[in-house]
Scaffold this active site. Sequence first.
Site, PDB file in Angstrom:
ATOM      1  N   ARG A 236     -11.271  10.735   3.775  1.00 11.54           N
ATOM      2  CA  ARG A 236     -10.619   9.644   4.488  1.00 11.54           C
ATOM      3  C   ARG A 236     -11.680   8.631   4.914  1.00 11.54           C
ATOM      4  O   ARG A 236     -12.760   9.005   5.370  1.00 11.54           O
ATOM      5  CB  ARG A 236      -9.857  10.156   5.727  1.00 11.54           C
ATOM      6  CG  ARG A 236      -8.608  10.962   5.406  1.00 11.54           C
ATOM      7  CD  ARG A 236      -7.521  10.087   4.786  1.00 11.54           C
ATOM      8  NE  ARG A 236      -6.281  10.825   4.507  1.00 11.54           N
ATOM      9  CZ  ARG A 236      -5.990  11.363   3.350  1.00 11.54           C
ATOM     10  NH1 ARG A 236      -6.869  11.306   2.342  1.00 11.54           N
ATOM     11  NH2 ARG A 236      -4.842  11.988   3.165  1.00 11.54           N
ATOM     12  N   GLU A 265      -6.410   0.768   3.420  1.00  9.06           N
ATOM     13  CA  GLU A 265      -6.103   0.855   1.992  1.00  9.06           C
ATOM     14  C   GLU A 265      -4.690   0.356   1.698  1.00  9.06           C
ATOM     15  O   GLU A 265      -3.744   0.831   2.345  1.00  9.06           O
ATOM     16  CB  GLU A 265      -6.243   2.322   1.526  1.00  9.06           C
ATOM     17  CG  GLU A 265      -7.636   2.867   1.686  1.00  9.06           C
ATOM     18  CD  GLU A 265      -7.732   4.353   1.362  1.00  9.06           C
ATOM     19  OE1 GLU A 265      -8.853   4.844   1.220  1.00  9.06           O
ATOM     20  OE2 GLU A 265      -6.679   5.027   1.267  1.00  9.06           O
ATOM     21  N   HIS A 286      -9.262   4.955  -4.287  1.00  8.22           N
ATOM     22  CA  HIS A 286      -8.470   6.101  -3.839  1.00  8.22           C
ATOM     23  C   HIS A 286      -7.652   6.696  -5.000  1.00  8.22           C
ATOM     24  O   HIS A 286      -6.459   6.973  -4.862  1.00  8.22           O
ATOM     25  CB  HIS A 286      -7.528   5.710  -2.692  1.00  8.22           C
ATOM     26  CG  HIS A 286      -7.121   6.897  -1.856  1.00  8.22           C
ATOM     27  ND1 HIS A 286      -6.922   6.824  -0.506  1.00  8.22           N
ATOM     28  CD2 HIS A 286      -6.875   8.203  -2.188  1.00  8.22           C
ATOM     29  CE1 HIS A 286      -6.568   8.005  -0.036  1.00  8.22           C
ATOM     30  NE2 HIS A 286      -6.541   8.867  -1.045  1.00  8.22           N
TER      31      HIS A 286
END
Length: 319
Positions: A236, A265, A286
């Site tokens: 994270r 994000e 990601h």
Amino acid sequence: MPFHAVFLDQASLDLGDLELAPLRNLFDELVLHPSTCPEQVSERLQGAQIAISNKVPITRETLQACPELKLVLIAATGCNNIDLAAAGEFGVTVCNCQGYGTASVAQHCIGLLLALATRLADYQKAVQSGRWQQARQFCLLDFPIVELSGKTLGILGYGELGQAVGKLAQALGMQVLIGQLPGRPAQNGRLPLSQLLPQVDALSLHCPLTEQTRGLIGKDELRQMKKTAFLLNTARGGLVDEQALADALKNGHLGGAALDVLSEEPPRSGNVLLAPDIPRLLITPHNAWGSREARQRIVMQLAENTAAFLSGNPMRVIG
């Protein structure tokens, strides 16, 4: 009783390459929405008994407005987009998916480490810009290459994913040390950060983002690491102080960093780590979890969670 289900953000999981029949066959009706804005959620869930969401928020207001809702299926592990307290009050069961991306994320993590060690991106750019073509020798060795064999990898967060990364690192000949996370009971063989950080040649983060781990790696922690060390974060974004990391890389106080996550994000508001002048930094969007195999496992777990709930024995329940 007929069961009506709504998938609020199918496109976040399915690129048209997944088999949805195991899930679809469990419902009388499954409505698929590629994406859903927050203001559309309550309307789209009207009359539904089951909601499926990857990242779309399901708030207290939504739960109040959708009294027929009985089950929320999270198409991911993280549950911060669901008001779990409200779900409990309204008698709504919440189930997530677990362990589906271990192989995919571990592979990506080690790939990032290898890219840092071999300076893969720099050499690729050198070829594309014509530097190899102009070299006096048969090869180009402008960027220092690091052998990982014999080096030490530190891991923070030694669950299923951290262990998988550790096994891959050991296959490369690396020694693995495990760090003690703050706020957790001390465990044998796990080192506090003050002992772990000075020893590692690479540090890989695999812990959840909590109040205890937010900003876990900041200015002081980066200073404790070797100037040649690598930092990896596929967990994270909030685990790392991004300004401190940018400064450390620009000032030569870190050998390199590779991230698959940022604090926001997508980073629509910008991010200090997206500046073009930060050296030895790799960022991927990601996508470490996103192999087709991993995404299909999510579908299968959504189906398993649904079937278990309908049989009266829910599984992977959170909250």
